[in-house]
Design a protein around this motif. Structure first.
Motif, PDB file in Angstrom:
ATOM      1  N   LEU A  66      79.304   0.109-102.566  1.00 51.32           N
ATOM      2  CA  LEU A  66      77.882  -0.931-101.675  1.00 51.32           C
ATOM      3  C   LEU A  66      76.718  -0.871-102.596  1.00 51.32           C
ATOM      4  N   ARG A  67      76.352  -2.375-103.132  1.00 51.18           N
ATOM      5  CA  ARG A  67      75.451  -2.535-103.309  1.00 51.18           C
ATOM      6  C   ARG A  67      74.203  -3.284-103.543  1.00 51.18           C
ATOM      7  N   VAL A  68      73.250  -3.498-104.004  1.00 53.94           N
ATOM      8  CA  VAL A  68      72.715  -4.416-103.827  1.00 53.94           C
ATOM      9  C   VAL A  68      72.145  -4.885-105.315  1.00 53.94           C
ATOM     10  N   ARG A  69      71.375  -5.811-105.615  1.00 53.84           N
ATOM     11  CA  ARG A  69      70.856  -6.285-106.981  1.00 53.84           C
ATOM     12  C   ARG A  69      70.768  -7.620-107.047  1.00 53.84           C
ATOM     13  N   ASP A  70      69.142  -7.447-107.142  1.00 55.47           N
ATOM     14  CA  ASP A  70      68.404  -8.502-107.087  1.00 55.47           C
ATOM     15  C   ASP A  70      68.787  -9.587-105.339  1.00 55.47           C
ATOM     16  N   GLY A  71      68.766  -8.321-104.392  1.00 51.86           N
ATOM     17  CA  GLY A  71      68.824  -9.067-103.342  1.00 51.86           C
ATOM     18  C   GLY A  71      69.770  -9.622-102.714  1.00 51.86           C
ATOM     19  N   ALA A  72      70.900  -9.295-103.326  1.00 53.86           N
ATOM     20  CA  ALA A  72      71.901  -9.737-102.807  1.00 53.86           C
ATOM     21  C   ALA A  72      72.991  -8.231-103.482  1.00 53.86           C
ATOM     22  N   TRP A  73      73.842  -8.864-101.507  1.00 55.76           N
ATOM     23  CA  TRP A  73      74.202  -7.493-101.920  1.00 55.76           C
ATOM     24  C   TRP A  73      76.424  -7.497-101.942  1.00 55.76           C
ATOM     25  N   GLU A  74      76.617  -6.606-102.793  1.00 55.02           N
ATOM     26  CA  GLU A  74      77.807  -7.062-103.182  1.00 55.02           C
ATOM     27  C   GLU A  74      79.082  -5.086-102.514  1.00 55.02           C
ATOM     28  N   LEU A  75      79.961  -5.466-102.013  1.00 55.90           N
ATOM     29  CA  LEU A  75      80.791  -4.130-102.005  1.00 55.90           C
ATOM     30  C   LEU A  75      82.545  -4.616-102.715  1.00 55.90           C
ATOM     31  N   LYS A  76      82.153  -3.224-103.590  1.00 53.29           N
ATOM     32  CA  LYS A  76      83.483  -3.314-105.342  1.00 53.29           C
ATOM     33  C   LYS A  76      84.173  -2.434-104.108  1.00 53.29           C
ATOM     34  N   GLU A  77      85.770  -2.902-103.766  1.00 49.81           N
ATOM     35  CA  GLU A  77      86.977  -1.909-103.456  1.00 49.81           C
ATOM     36  C   GLU A  77      87.738  -1.715-104.429  1.00 49.81           C
ATOM     37  N   PRO A  78      88.510  -1.144-104.282  1.00 48.11           N
ATOM     38  CA  PRO A  78      89.546  -1.759-105.328  1.00 48.11           C
ATOM     39  C   PRO A  78      91.191  -1.540-104.857  1.00 48.11           C
ATOM     40  N   THR A  79      91.419  -2.493-106.274  1.00 47.83           N
ATOM     41  CA  THR A  79      92.551  -3.704-105.917  1.00 47.83           C
ATOM     42  C   THR A  79      93.505  -2.501-105.954  1.00 47.83           C
TER      43      THR A  79
END
Length: 146
Positions: A66-79
């Motif tokens: 779970l990260r924030v980059r340039d004010g935008a949230w992203e959640l990376k989950e394993p495929t």
């Protein structure tokens, strides 16, 4: 990069399914010098990512990022692979809509209530999540002229 080395990333994305495949290669300063001599620099981007988790790291220990980059949230989950295991460290589904991230967090972290109003960051702090690291990187793109 680590110990004077640099990371070279090859990233392939498909926006239709939100899957990101990224492979990173480590190389030393001499290799970068040779690349820079052979190919013109197309651009450089500075990226700052802040990663968030629970105090006991319940997300990252499951390979969720779970990260924030340039004010935008992203959640990376394993495929998941067809065999039922993880497809590997380099293949992730990427959630970018805050409502999708909140729903995934409720699924991953039983007892977490992400239905409260307000920005995602405010709801995460209310549930005890916090930033555990911030990474700053410079990505260079080299390519053939033209």
């Amino acid at each position: 990069g680590a110990e004077g080395g640099n990371t070279f990333g090859v990233k392939v994305e498909t926006k239709t399914f939100g899957v990101e495949v990224e492979k990173k290669f480590m190389f030393d300063a001499e290799t970068e010098r040779r690349i820079a001599e052979a190919l013109p620099l197309k651009g450089e981007v500075r990226i700052e990512d802040s990663y968030f988790d629970t105090p006991d790291f319940r997300l990252t220990t499951q390979d969720f990022w779970l990260r924030v980059r340039d004010g935008a949230w992203e959640l990376k989950e394993p495929t998941p692979s067809r065999e039922g295991g993880s497809a590997g460290m380099d293949v992730y589904n990427e959630l970018t809509e805050e409502r999708d991230i909140a729903a995934a967090l409720e699924r991953l972290l039983p007892g977490m209530d992400m239905t409260r109003g307000g920005p995602l960051e405010q709801r995460l702090f209310a549930e005890g999540c916090e930033a555990f690291c911030t990474l700053v990187s410079a990505r260079r793109k080299y390519g053939a002229a033209g």
